[in-house]
Write an enzyme that holds these catalytic residues in place. Sequence first.
Site, PDB file in Angstrom:
ATOM      1  N   ARG A   1     -10.788 -42.283 -56.488  1.00 20.54           N
ATOM      2  CA  ARG A   1     -11.051 -41.697 -57.798  1.00 20.54           C
ATOM      3  C   ARG A   1      -9.918 -42.029 -58.757  1.00 20.54           C
ATOM      4  O   ARG A   1      -8.762 -42.188 -58.353  1.00 20.54           O
ATOM      5  CB  ARG A   1     -11.188 -40.176 -57.681  1.00 20.54           C
ATOM      6  CG  ARG A   1     -12.269 -39.727 -56.734  1.00 20.54           C
ATOM      7  CD  ARG A   1     -12.477 -38.233 -56.780  1.00 20.54           C
ATOM      8  NE  ARG A   1     -11.223 -37.487 -56.672  1.00 20.54           N
ATOM      9  CZ  ARG A   1     -11.144 -36.161 -56.720  1.00 20.54           C
ATOM     10  NH1 ARG A   1     -12.237 -35.445 -56.883  1.00 20.54           N
ATOM     11  NH2 ARG A   1      -9.986 -35.544 -56.601  1.00 20.54           N
TER      12      ARG A   1
ATOM     13  N   ARG B   1      -1.636 -34.078 -62.868  1.00 20.58           N
ATOM     14  CA  ARG B   1      -2.427 -33.026 -62.202  1.00 20.58           C
ATOM     15  C   ARG B   1      -1.524 -32.010 -61.504  1.00 20.58           C
ATOM     16  O   ARG B   1      -1.807 -30.805 -61.510  1.00 20.58           O
ATOM     17  CB  ARG B   1      -3.387 -33.652 -61.184  1.00 20.58           C
ATOM     18  CG  ARG B   1      -4.523 -34.434 -61.820  1.00 20.58           C
ATOM     19  CD  ARG B   1      -5.316 -35.189 -60.783  1.00 20.58           C
ATOM     20  NE  ARG B   1      -6.088 -34.285 -59.927  1.00 20.58           N
ATOM     21  CZ  ARG B   1      -6.527 -34.612 -58.720  1.00 20.58           C
ATOM     22  NH1 ARG B   1      -6.235 -35.798 -58.205  1.00 20.58           N
ATOM     23  NH2 ARG B   1      -7.231 -33.765 -58.018  1.00 20.58           N
TER      24      ARG B   1
ATOM     25  N   ARG C   1      -9.328 -21.394 -60.683  1.00 22.44           N
ATOM     26  CA  ARG C   1      -8.183 -22.259 -60.974  1.00 22.44           C
ATOM     27  C   ARG C   1      -7.115 -21.549 -61.792  1.00 22.44           C
ATOM     28  O   ARG C   1      -5.989 -22.051 -61.919  1.00 22.44           O
ATOM     29  CB  ARG C   1      -8.646 -23.511 -61.740  1.00 22.44           C
ATOM     30  CG  ARG C   1      -9.481 -24.471 -60.915  1.00 22.44           C
ATOM     31  CD  ARG C   1      -9.875 -25.690 -61.720  1.00 22.44           C
ATOM     32  NE  ARG C   1     -10.776 -26.565 -61.002  1.00 22.44           N
ATOM     33  CZ  ARG C   1     -10.402 -27.557 -60.209  1.00 22.44           C
ATOM     34  NH1 ARG C   1      -9.121 -27.778 -60.016  1.00 22.44           N
ATOM     35  NH2 ARG C   1     -11.296 -28.308 -59.605  1.00 22.44           N
TER      36      ARG C   1
ATOM     37  N   ARG D   1      -6.284 -41.482 -50.553  1.00 25.58           N
ATOM     38  CA  ARG D   1      -7.498 -40.661 -50.487  1.00 25.58           C
ATOM     39  C   ARG D   1      -8.704 -41.431 -51.018  1.00 25.58           C
ATOM     40  O   ARG D   1      -8.614 -42.172 -51.974  1.00 25.58           O
ATOM     41  CB  ARG D   1      -7.321 -39.379 -51.305  1.00 25.58           C
ATOM     42  CG  ARG D   1      -8.523 -38.465 -51.163  1.00 25.58           C
ATOM     43  CD  ARG D   1      -8.202 -37.043 -51.508  1.00 25.58           C
ATOM     44  NE  ARG D   1      -8.138 -36.820 -52.947  1.00 25.58           N
ATOM     45  CZ  ARG D   1      -8.068 -35.601 -53.483  1.00 25.58           C
ATOM     46  NH1 ARG D   1      -8.036 -34.528 -52.712  1.00 25.58           N
ATOM     47  NH2 ARG D   1      -8.009 -35.464 -54.793  1.00 25.58           N
TER      48      ARG D   1
ATOM     49  N   LYS E   1      -7.168 -29.230 -49.120  1.00 18.62           N
ATOM     50  CA  LYS E   1      -8.105 -28.095 -49.172  1.00 18.62           C
ATOM     51  C   LYS E   1      -9.514 -28.505 -48.744  1.00 18.62           C
ATOM     52  O   LYS E   1     -10.150 -27.805 -47.959  1.00 18.62           O
ATOM     53  CB  LYS E   1      -8.193 -27.526 -50.604  1.00 18.62           C
ATOM     54  CG  LYS E   1      -6.925 -26.922 -51.127  1.00 18.62           C
ATOM     55  CD  LYS E   1      -7.146 -26.231 -52.457  1.00 18.62           C
ATOM     56  CE  LYS E   1      -7.661 -27.144 -53.544  1.00 18.62           C
ATOM     57  NZ  LYS E   1      -6.761 -28.236 -53.896  1.00 18.62           N
TER      58      LYS E   1
END
Length: 210
Positions: free
Chosen positions: A156, A167, A88, A123, A13
């Site tokens: 992260r 998640r 969300r 990532r 996204k």
Amino acid sequence: MNLILLGAPGAGKGTQAEKISEEKHIPQISTGNILRAAVKNGTECGLQAKSYMDRGDLVPDEVVIGILKDRIAEEDCRNGYILDGFPRTVPQAEALENMGVQIDKVLEISVDDEIIKTRLSGRRVCESCGASYHVEFNPTKEEGKCDKCGGNVVQRKDDAPETVIERLSTYHKATAPLIDFYKSRGKLSTVVGQENVAGTYKLVLEALEA
């Protein structure tokens, strides 16, 4: 065009939002970034948010949406904006509607969970400006340094394998119902995420222009 991007963590996204922002000349609005900015700037909503954050509590939806409304009232949002990371949940989407925030299109980027688990391990995110990279698909020009601001680019904790599984579970429970919510309003388009950013972006542009 006022746009919402939906998709599981790691669906791409943020990267697609950056590309749409450049192409359409509309700002990408991350709720995390505007929340931090409102607190730093000491706005009325920012001070409200800080009182919750200082106690370690979640900032209530109405405060987040208040900060969001302040942001989208700024001059650079006159021709549209991209919401990245909000809403969300269905109650947040309903609250957006109730506060008069108009959304033209909702774009879901659909990627299989197993692909996401592999993808997130590569990532990297800039500590300073939040820009998103990938060691394989979208690397920085200089290793460990952000192309945009020169800040440190790190993995992260959210992208650790065990955290990713949690998640994804949270996404499917809380956020996935938004797909049906916006489909029922005739605003949803779904794009299947491709192996590379350019392939996905081609489909994104086609969906936006449909």
